[in-house]
Design a protein around this motif. Structure first.
Motif, PDB file in Angstrom:
ATOM      1  N   ALA A  72      -2.472   8.430  -9.542  1.00  0.00           N
ATOM      2  CA  ALA A  72      -2.376   7.337  -8.583  1.00  0.00           C
ATOM      3  C   ALA A  72      -3.188   7.740  -7.358  1.00  0.00           C
ATOM      4  N   TYR A  73      -4.055   6.847  -6.924  1.00  0.00           N
ATOM      5  CA  TYR A  73      -4.927   7.133  -5.781  1.00  0.00           C
ATOM      6  C   TYR A  73      -4.417   6.353  -4.572  1.00  0.00           C
ATOM      7  N   LEU A  74      -4.291   7.061  -3.446  1.00  0.00           N
ATOM      8  CA  LEU A  74      -3.772   6.475  -2.225  1.00  0.00           C
ATOM      9  C   LEU A  74      -4.704   6.795  -1.069  1.00  0.00           C
ATOM     10  N   CYS A  75      -4.782   5.880  -0.122  1.00  0.00           N
ATOM     11  CA  CYS A  75      -5.581   6.154   1.065  1.00  0.00           C
ATOM     12  C   CYS A  75      -4.648   6.303   2.274  1.00  0.00           C
ATOM     13  N   ALA A  76      -5.160   6.955   3.294  1.00  0.00           N
ATOM     14  CA  ALA A  76      -4.338   7.239   4.461  1.00  0.00           C
ATOM     15  C   ALA A  76      -5.188   7.324   5.713  1.00  0.00           C
ATOM     16  N   VAL A  77      -4.593   6.964   6.836  1.00  0.00           N
ATOM     17  CA  VAL A  77      -5.206   7.118   8.148  1.00  0.00           C
ATOM     18  C   VAL A  77      -4.884   8.508   8.663  1.00  0.00           C
ATOM     19  N   LEU A  78      -5.872   9.191   9.195  1.00  0.00           N
ATOM     20  CA  LEU A  78      -5.652  10.513   9.757  1.00  0.00           C
ATOM     21  C   LEU A  78      -5.541  10.443  11.271  1.00  0.00           C
ATOM     22  N   SER A  79      -4.936  11.478  11.841  1.00  0.00           N
ATOM     23  CA  SER A  79      -4.643  11.487  13.270  1.00  0.00           C
ATOM     24  C   SER A  79      -5.841  11.838  14.137  1.00  0.00           C
ATOM     25  N   SER A  80      -6.910  12.308  13.538  1.00  0.00           N
ATOM     26  CA  SER A  80      -8.067  12.726  14.311  1.00  0.00           C
ATOM     27  C   SER A  80      -9.289  11.898  13.910  1.00  0.00           C
ATOM     28  N   THR A  81     -10.342  11.993  14.714  1.00  0.00           N
ATOM     29  CA  THR A  81     -11.563  11.250  14.397  1.00  0.00           C
ATOM     30  C   THR A  81     -12.393  11.960  13.338  1.00  0.00           C
ATOM     31  N   ASP A  82     -12.137  13.248  13.160  1.00  0.00           N
ATOM     32  CA  ASP A  82     -12.788  13.954  12.051  1.00  0.00           C
ATOM     33  C   ASP A  82     -11.767  14.077  10.931  1.00  0.00           C
ATOM     34  N   CYS A  83     -11.942  14.986  10.017  1.00  0.00           N
ATOM     35  CA  CYS A  83     -11.066  15.074   8.857  1.00  0.00           C
ATOM     36  C   CYS A  83     -10.092  16.252   8.945  1.00  0.00           C
ATOM     37  N   THR A  84      -9.753  16.640  10.167  1.00  0.00           N
ATOM     38  CA  THR A  84      -8.863  17.782  10.335  1.00  0.00           C
ATOM     39  C   THR A  84      -7.439  17.396  10.699  1.00  0.00           C
ATOM     40  N   GLY A  85      -7.183  16.120  10.888  1.00  0.00           N
ATOM     41  CA  GLY A  85      -5.870  15.687  11.340  1.00  0.00           C
ATOM     42  C   GLY A  85      -4.853  15.564  10.215  1.00  0.00           C
ATOM     43  N   TYR A  86      -3.649  15.156  10.600  1.00  0.00           N
ATOM     44  CA  TYR A  86      -2.589  14.936   9.618  1.00  0.00           C
ATOM     45  C   TYR A  86      -2.496  13.451   9.296  1.00  0.00           C
ATOM     46  N   VAL A  87      -1.748  13.132   8.248  1.00  0.00           N
ATOM     47  CA  VAL A  87      -1.621  11.738   7.828  1.00  0.00           C
ATOM     48  C   VAL A  87      -0.729  10.977   8.801  1.00  0.00           C
ATOM     49  N   LEU A  88      -1.258   9.877   9.324  1.00  0.00           N
ATOM     50  CA  LEU A  88      -0.536   9.047  10.286  1.00  0.00           C
ATOM     51  C   LEU A  88       0.171   7.875   9.631  1.00  0.00           C
ATOM     52  N   SER A  89      -0.415   7.333   8.594  1.00  0.00           N
ATOM     53  CA  SER A  89       0.080   6.082   8.024  1.00  0.00           C
ATOM     54  C   SER A  89       1.164   6.334   6.983  1.00  0.00           C
ATOM     55  N   ASN A  90       1.946   5.288   6.737  1.00  0.00           N
ATOM     56  CA  ASN A  90       2.903   5.344   5.637  1.00  0.00           C
ATOM     57  C   ASN A  90       2.139   5.240   4.317  1.00  0.00           C
ATOM     58  N   TRP A  91       2.699   5.866   3.292  1.00  0.00           N
ATOM     59  CA  TRP A  91       2.061   5.799   1.981  1.00  0.00           C
ATOM     60  C   TRP A  91       2.300   4.435   1.343  1.00  0.00           C
ATOM     61  N   GLY A  92       1.225   3.871   0.781  1.00  0.00           N
ATOM     62  CA  GLY A  92       1.362   2.630   0.045  1.00  0.00           C
ATOM     63  C   GLY A  92       1.679   2.924  -1.412  1.00  0.00           C
ATOM     64  N   GLN A  93       1.524   1.909  -2.244  1.00  0.00           N
ATOM     65  CA  GLN A  93       1.818   2.094  -3.658  1.00  0.00           C
ATOM     66  C   GLN A  93       0.673   2.760  -4.402  1.00  0.00           C
ATOM     67  N   GLY A  94      -0.514   2.707  -3.830  1.00  0.00           N
ATOM     68  CA  GLY A  94      -1.662   3.309  -4.474  1.00  0.00           C
ATOM     69  C   GLY A  94      -2.201   2.434  -5.596  1.00  0.00           C
ATOM     70  N   THR A  95      -3.239   2.928  -6.234  1.00  0.00           N
ATOM     71  CA  THR A  95      -3.823   2.242  -7.375  1.00  0.00           C
ATOM     72  C   THR A  95      -4.003   3.262  -8.496  1.00  0.00           C
ATOM     73  N   GLN A  96      -3.567   2.899  -9.693  1.00  0.00           N
ATOM     74  CA  GLN A  96      -3.554   3.847 -10.805  1.00  0.00           C
ATOM     75  C   GLN A  96      -4.917   3.920 -11.477  1.00  0.00           C
ATOM     76  N   VAL A  97      -5.385   5.134 -11.678  1.00  0.00           N
ATOM     77  CA  VAL A  97      -6.610   5.391 -12.424  1.00  0.00           C
ATOM     78  C   VAL A  97      -6.239   6.195 -13.660  1.00  0.00           C
ATOM     79  N   THR A  98      -6.607   5.680 -14.819  1.00  0.00           N
ATOM     80  CA  THR A  98      -6.336   6.368 -16.073  1.00  0.00           C
ATOM     81  C   THR A  98      -7.653   6.561 -16.812  1.00  0.00           C
ATOM     82  N   VAL A  99      -7.975   7.813 -17.097  1.00  0.00           N
ATOM     83  CA  VAL A  99      -9.220   8.143 -17.801  1.00  0.00           C
ATOM     84  C   VAL A  99      -8.848   8.645 -19.184  1.00  0.00           C
ATOM     85  N   SER A 100      -9.166   7.836 -20.179  1.00  0.00           N
ATOM     86  CA  SER A 100      -8.754   8.169 -21.545  1.00  0.00           C
ATOM     87  C   SER A 100      -9.666   7.478 -22.541  1.00  0.00           C
ATOM     88  N   ALA A 101      -9.874   8.160 -23.662  1.00  0.00           N
ATOM     89  CA  ALA A 101     -10.666   7.559 -24.730  1.00  0.00           C
ATOM     90  C   ALA A 101      -9.795   6.633 -25.582  1.00  0.00           C
TER      91      ALA A 101
END
Length: 120
Positions: free
Chosen positions: A91-120
């Motif tokens: 399940a892939y989820l996106c999140a808002v971070l607390s900083s303008t770069d990528c060093t901050g912590y997650v600020l937003s609540n987690w959503g439901q995400g979107t499922q990715v399944t890789v299979s033959a």
């Protein structure tokens, strides 16, 4: 609020593009990250993009295959995933971070995400 979409079932080697749309705030004011969580495994960071989109960071496991981008006009962040492998299944989820770069912590609540399944 963040809403993820674009997941699905794809064969190994295939591609998907995930979207993370924001409601009620401007994505361009924040660094945004994509995470994923597979059953029985811890949530892991996959990719991150800085506030203005000038900087991106990737987990070693996806480097060279995934691309994160931001469209401020559409208030949406994307994750282009190419050369998908069965181990990318999660399940892939996106999140808002607390900083303008990528060093901050997650600020937003987690959503439901979107499922990715890789299979033959």
């Amino acid at each position: 609020q963040l809403v993820e979409s674009g997941g699905g079932l794809v064969q190994p080697g295939g591609s998907l593009r995930l979207s993370c749309a924001a409601a009620g705030f401007t994505l361009g004011d924040f660094a945004i990250a994509w995470f994923r969580q597979a059953p029985g495994k811890e949530r892991e960071g996959v990719a991150c993009i800085t506030t203005r989109g000038e900087g991106t960071h990737y987990a070693d496991s996806v480097k060279g295959r995934f691309t994160i981008s931001k469209d401020n006009a559409k208030n949406t962040v994307y994750l282009q995933m190419n050369s998908l492998k069965p181990e990318d299944t999660a399940a892939y989820l996106c999140a808002v971070l607390s900083s303008t770069d990528c060093t901050g912590y997650v600020l937003s609540n987690w959503g439901q995400g979107t499922q990715v399944t890789v299979s033959a």
